[in-house]
Design an enzyme around this catalytic site. Structure first.
Site, PDB file in Angstrom:
ATOM      1  CB  CYS A  82       2.634  40.693  25.894  1.00  0.00           C
ATOM      2  SG  CYS A  82       0.982  41.232  26.371  1.00  0.00           S
ATOM      3  CD  GLN A  83       1.862  38.834  18.093  1.00  0.00           C
ATOM      4  OE1 GLN A  83       2.455  37.776  18.252  1.00  0.00           O
ATOM      5  NE2 GLN A  83       1.951  39.514  16.976  1.00  0.00           N
TER       6      GLN A  83
END
Length: 154
Positions: A82-83
């Site tokens: 999750c970036q």
């Protein structure tokens, strides 16, 4: 585009948060290396990652994947991360690969219940932090790679 990525690879190699950075099978659009977290429990090991660039880079963001298993709410079981920095709505073509790696390292060092790929672990971190940290430590000991030695100083 390839020359920019090659320059960014050299820049990323000078950054201290990753080691063994190299193109995968000589392909400059795919890098692999070891990420070296700073904070416990993840700093007990190193985590193999891949950074894949689009042929349209820098207009399209790269994607990071962890190949080393990690007990972390921001990384799913397939190593997807999750970036938000590399999402289409947040990506800026001026962003450098080193910034992407720094953001990834920040995520590993500071699990954020708002940046979630594994809701069960985010819930555990919020509701039972001592259980989460113990399990993360055990998982790191079992799955993380050995940290490479620090390079010799000048």
């Amino acid at each position: 585009m390839a020359s920019r990525i090659a320059k960014e690879l050299e820049e990323a190699r000078r950054w201290g948060g990753a080691r063994e950075l190299r193109p995968v099978e000589g392909h400059v659009l795919r890098w692999e290396g070891l990420l070296l977290p700073n904070n416990p429990p993840y700093n007990a090991g190193a985590f193999r990652f891949e950074l894949a660039f689009s042929p349209h880079h820098p207009l399209v963001p790269p994607h990071a994947t962890l190949h080393t298993s990690i007990y972390h709410p921001g990384v799913d079981l397939d190593g997807r991360v999750c970036q938000p920095l590399t999402s289409a709505q947040h990506w800026a073509p001026t962003t450098r690969a080193t910034q992407v790696l720094q953001d990834l390292l920040l995520l590993l060092d500071h699990p954020d219940p708002q940046r979630v790929m594994r809701p069960d672990l985010a819930r555990e971190l919020q509701e039972q932090p001592e259980v989460f940290w113990r399990r993360a430590e055990e998982h790191t000991q079992c799955h993380a790679e050995r940290r490479p030695p620090d390079p010799p100083g000048p």
